[in-house]
Write an enzyme that holds these catalytic residues in place. Sequence first.
Site, PDB file in Angstrom:
ATOM      1  N   LYS A  22     -28.178  28.430 -69.369  1.00 49.22           N
ATOM      2  CA  LYS A  22     -26.666  27.739 -68.826  1.00 49.22           C
ATOM      3  C   LYS A  22     -26.893  27.267 -67.547  1.00 49.22           C
ATOM      4  CE  LYS A  22     -22.488  29.871 -66.934  1.00 49.22           C
ATOM      5  NZ  LYS A  22     -22.912  30.052 -65.694  1.00 49.22           N
ATOM      6  N   ASN A  23     -27.448  28.080 -66.557  1.00 49.82           N
ATOM      7  CA  ASN A  23     -27.459  27.512 -65.245  1.00 49.82           C
ATOM      8  C   ASN A  23     -28.545  26.404 -64.952  1.00 49.82           C
ATOM      9  OD1 ASN A  23     -25.403  29.230 -64.619  1.00 49.82           O
ATOM     10  ND2 ASN A  23     -26.604  30.892 -63.654  1.00 49.82           N
ATOM     11  N   ARG A  92     -16.687  26.530 -62.356  1.00 46.88           N
ATOM     12  CA  ARG A  92     -17.055  26.551 -61.032  1.00 46.88           C
ATOM     13  C   ARG A  92     -18.186  25.419 -60.892  1.00 46.88           C
ATOM     14  NH1 ARG A  92     -17.108  27.664 -55.428  1.00 46.88           N
ATOM     15  NH2 ARG A  92     -19.162  27.697 -54.841  1.00 46.88           N
ATOM     16  N   CYS A 116     -15.464  32.003 -62.312  1.00 44.74           N
ATOM     17  CA  CYS A 116     -15.470  33.613 -62.311  1.00 44.74           C
ATOM     18  C   CYS A 116     -14.728  34.068 -61.021  1.00 44.74           C
ATOM     19  CB  CYS A 116     -16.640  34.024 -62.674  1.00 44.74           C
ATOM     20  SG  CYS A 116     -17.269  33.886 -64.333  1.00 44.74           S
ATOM     21  N   ARG A 121     -15.922  32.314 -53.069  1.00 46.05           N
ATOM     22  CA  ARG A 121     -16.475  30.982 -53.696  1.00 46.05           C
ATOM     23  C   ARG A 121     -15.968  29.765 -53.265  1.00 46.05           C
ATOM     24  NH1 ARG A 121     -18.285  31.932 -59.880  1.00 46.05           N
ATOM     25  NH2 ARG A 121     -20.342  31.011 -59.111  1.00 46.05           N
ATOM     26  N   PRO A 122     -16.171  29.644 -51.919  1.00 46.49           N
ATOM     27  CA  PRO A 122     -15.532  28.414 -51.252  1.00 46.49           C
ATOM     28  C   PRO A 122     -16.818  27.207 -51.321  1.00 46.49           C
ATOM     29  CG  PRO A 122     -16.684  29.665 -49.513  1.00 46.49           C
ATOM     30  CD  PRO A 122     -16.647  30.546 -50.848  1.00 46.49           C
ATOM     31  N   ILE A 123     -16.620  25.926 -50.943  1.00 48.18           N
ATOM     32  CA  ILE A 123     -17.511  24.996 -51.327  1.00 48.18           C
ATOM     33  C   ILE A 123     -17.993  24.427 -50.099  1.00 48.18           C
ATOM     34  CG2 ILE A 123     -16.699  24.397 -53.604  1.00 48.18           C
ATOM     35  CD1 ILE A 123     -15.781  21.703 -52.459  1.00 48.18           C
ATOM     36  N   ASP A 124     -17.766  25.125 -48.926  1.00 47.39           N
ATOM     37  CA  ASP A 124     -18.197  24.552 -47.615  1.00 47.39           C
ATOM     38  C   ASP A 124     -19.727  24.108 -47.575  1.00 47.39           C
ATOM     39  OD1 ASP A 124     -18.509  27.245 -47.853  1.00 47.39           O
ATOM     40  OD2 ASP A 124     -18.478  27.811 -45.666  1.00 47.39           O
ATOM     41  N   ASP A 305     -25.952  38.170 -61.363  1.00 47.20           N
ATOM     42  CA  ASP A 305     -25.543  37.662 -62.525  1.00 47.20           C
ATOM     43  C   ASP A 305     -25.982  39.204 -63.794  1.00 47.20           C
ATOM     44  OD1 ASP A 305     -24.270  35.644 -61.826  1.00 47.20           O
ATOM     45  OD2 ASP A 305     -25.576  34.267 -62.893  1.00 47.20           O
ATOM     46  N   ILE A 327     -24.575  39.443 -52.882  1.00 47.79           N
ATOM     47  CA  ILE A 327     -24.417  37.958 -53.002  1.00 47.79           C
ATOM     48  C   ILE A 327     -22.857  37.596 -53.416  1.00 47.79           C
ATOM     49  CG2 ILE A 327     -24.820  35.779 -54.350  1.00 47.79           C
ATOM     50  CD1 ILE A 327     -27.391  37.464 -53.238  1.00 47.79           C
ATOM     51  N   ARG A 397     -17.909  31.156 -72.694  1.00 46.46           N
ATOM     52  CA  ARG A 397     -18.552  30.206 -71.579  1.00 46.46           C
ATOM     53  C   ARG A 397     -19.941  30.303 -71.339  1.00 46.46           C
ATOM     54  NH1 ARG A 397     -15.966  31.232 -66.069  1.00 46.46           N
ATOM     55  NH2 ARG A 397     -17.860  29.745 -65.871  1.00 46.46           N
TER      56      ARG A 397
HETATM   57  C1  UD1 Z   1     -24.949  29.928 -59.059  1.00 45.62           C
HETATM   58  C2  UD1 Z   1     -24.827  30.515 -60.627  1.00 45.62           C
HETATM   59  C3  UD1 Z   1     -24.238  31.886 -60.691  1.00 45.62           C
HETATM   60  C4  UD1 Z   1     -25.000  32.743 -59.891  1.00 45.62           C
HETATM   61  C5  UD1 Z   1     -25.221  32.156 -58.466  1.00 45.62           C
HETATM   62  C6  UD1 Z   1     -25.975  33.359 -57.510  1.00 45.62           C
HETATM   63  C7  UD1 Z   1     -24.972  28.381 -61.758  1.00 45.62           C
HETATM   64  C8  UD1 Z   1     -23.811  27.416 -62.599  1.00 45.62           C
HETATM   65  N1  UD1 Z   1     -24.026  29.534 -61.163  1.00 45.62           N
HETATM   66  O1  UD1 Z   1     -23.794  29.950 -58.652  1.00 45.62           O
HETATM   67  O2  UD1 Z   1     -24.335  32.340 -62.006  1.00 45.62           O
HETATM   68  O3  UD1 Z   1     -24.299  33.993 -59.982  1.00 45.62           O
HETATM   69  O4  UD1 Z   1     -25.585  31.040 -58.271  1.00 45.62           O
HETATM   70  O5  UD1 Z   1     -27.135  33.292 -58.220  1.00 45.62           O
HETATM   71  O6  UD1 Z   1     -25.690  28.140 -61.505  1.00 45.62           O
HETATM   72  N2  UD1 Z   1     -20.851  30.158 -50.986  1.00 45.62           N
HETATM   73  C9  UD1 Z   1     -20.277  29.706 -49.936  1.00 45.62           C
HETATM   74  N3  UD1 Z   1     -20.097  28.546 -49.629  1.00 45.62           N
HETATM   75  C10 UD1 Z   1     -20.319  27.671 -50.540  1.00 45.62           C
HETATM   76  C11 UD1 Z   1     -21.062  28.059 -51.602  1.00 45.62           C
HETATM   77  C12 UD1 Z   1     -21.559  29.236 -51.860  1.00 45.62           C
HETATM   78  O7  UD1 Z   1     -19.756  30.757 -49.184  1.00 45.62           O
HETATM   79  O8  UD1 Z   1     -20.071  26.542 -50.456  1.00 45.62           O
HETATM   80  C13 UD1 Z   1     -21.298  31.731 -51.250  1.00 45.62           C
HETATM   81  C14 UD1 Z   1     -20.714  32.355 -52.314  1.00 45.62           C
HETATM   82  O9  UD1 Z   1     -19.361  32.588 -52.324  1.00 45.62           O
HETATM   83  C15 UD1 Z   1     -21.632  33.334 -52.540  1.00 45.62           C
HETATM   84  C16 UD1 Z   1     -23.101  33.145 -52.345  1.00 45.62           C
HETATM   85  O10 UD1 Z   1     -22.692  31.785 -51.424  1.00 45.62           O
HETATM   86  O11 UD1 Z   1     -21.210  34.520 -52.085  1.00 45.62           O
HETATM   87  C17 UD1 Z   1     -24.136  32.321 -53.470  1.00 45.62           C
HETATM   88  O12 UD1 Z   1     -23.432  31.136 -54.043  1.00 45.62           O
HETATM   89  P1  UD1 Z   1     -24.089  30.176 -54.805  1.00 45.62           P
HETATM   90  O13 UD1 Z   1     -25.763  30.374 -54.779  1.00 45.62           O
HETATM   91  O14 UD1 Z   1     -23.737  28.808 -54.365  1.00 45.62           O
HETATM   92  O15 UD1 Z   1     -23.932  30.338 -56.249  1.00 45.62           O
HETATM   93  P2  UD1 Z   1     -23.323  29.159 -57.112  1.00 45.62           P
HETATM   94  O16 UD1 Z   1     -24.144  28.289 -57.168  1.00 45.62           O
HETATM   95  O17 UD1 Z   1     -21.996  29.033 -57.243  1.00 45.62           O
END
Ligand code: UD1
Length: 419
Positions: A22-23, A92, A116, A121-124, A305, A327, A397
């Site tokens: 999936k990922n 997400r 989830c 989970r911000p997008i900064d 995960d 994480i 999902r």
């Molecule tokens: C991906 C995986 C998810 C997995 C995660 C961590 C996919 C589709 N999903 O999610 O299954 O649990 O990696 O291995 O591949 N963060 C911020 N700001 C951001 C982005 C992330 O603060 O802009 C934080 C998140 O809240 C979290 C950490 O960074 O605490 C790790 O997130 P990230 O590695 O980005 O996970 P995803 O890519 O969302």
Amino acid sequence: MMCYEIEGGRRLCGQVRVSGSKNAALPILCAALLNDGETVLHHCPAISDVAQACRILKSLGCRVKRQQDTIWIDAKDAFEAPLWEEMTGGMRASVLFLGPLLGRFRKAVLGKPGGCAIGKRPIDYHVAVAQALGAVCREENGCFLFDGSNMQAGKVVLPFPSVGATENAMCLAACLPGKTVICGAAREPEIYDLQQFLKAMGVRIQGAGTDSIWVEGKEISTSVSYRVMPDRIEAGTLLAAAAVTGGKIFLSDSDWLTMTGILPFFACCGCQISVKGAEVGLKAPKRLKACPCLLTKTYPGFPTDMQPLAAALLTTAKGTSMIMEQIFENRFHHCTELNKMGGRIGCSGPVAVIEGVRHLKGTTVCASDLRAGAALMVAGLGAEGKTVVTNGQYICRGYAGLEKKLAALGGRVRLMESR
Ligand code: UD1
């Protein structure tokens, strides 16, 4: 609404195939938008997140066809269009369209991504990646508007090795002429898979698997065919299902080299692990052993995960276990549900302390997210009596026919519509 009904107490035995990841499939599907040509992806899992990614591709003018595990995408006539919250809110991973959209069209409008509920989970970090390469971003009515008309290749430094932000950086850099270096990159195997896909499209890229990735961008217009890597978290889920029932299973079509953080955990619980080519075997003891200290980490550590699945196993293991979730800040919802089944788990901030009990008892429990749902199914397989996992749509999902795979191993699991 869907729910899973599980009759516990049956030992799982046999062989089962692991689906495509999936990922890995999701970022690669998004990256297909970069290609002003045709992309054929093999080994894509039949899950609702993949279906949603295909709907988004169609809304951007791509032609998309699917036959079993193969998806064909023609992005020749693709166009830029806003991805409003109704498209992005349920998933997400929709944030992974940012890099490909902005890269190909120099413009992107993105609603808040959903997914989830396991933390803020911000997008900064994603925004910072785009800005580092010269894009301008503003937020308006809950939407993110990106203008990439002045973007150019350069240097991206990630403050944390975010998987998604690394993937967006790779896709953006792949279509910016010149050389980009991504520092502080995530090292997950799915990042490597995306690199191999970009390579197959003619992009010069190297370094995935380390914390620095070099990309030489170009316009992408090609015909490409690619096979998505096996799903290491699905593999871990199936191993957990066998382990909790004292079973013995073999996974085919898997890749143990990507499971470095996962397999030692099962060994620590007293399972015998064997690996041979693309096969991973697990033989569980009568009763699992506790794991005194399990920390979730970025790759190659134990993946977040798998944490809910580990919690489900340790609930009935002999002794006291401790899990530290490093994480995501809010990923213990499953513990409340496991306690409803008779578990003894105490949670405080990022730490869960699990006192192993002899047996869990089946009851109705609620999946709060994808992996929590899978963990409750695993707990149900090992429990006495019937377990009903509601909110089963979360599980759909990310798992392709999980109930069928478990049934093929001798488990009694049914997926049903619920009100
Ligand atoms: C991906 C995986 C998810 C997995 C995660 C961590 C996919 C589709 N999903 O999610 O299954 O649990 O990696 O291995 O591949 N963060 C911020 N700001 C951001 C982005 C992330 O603060 O802009 C934080 C998140 O809240 C979290 C950490 O960074 O605490 C790790 O997130 P990230 O590695 O980005 O996970 P995803 O890519 O969302």
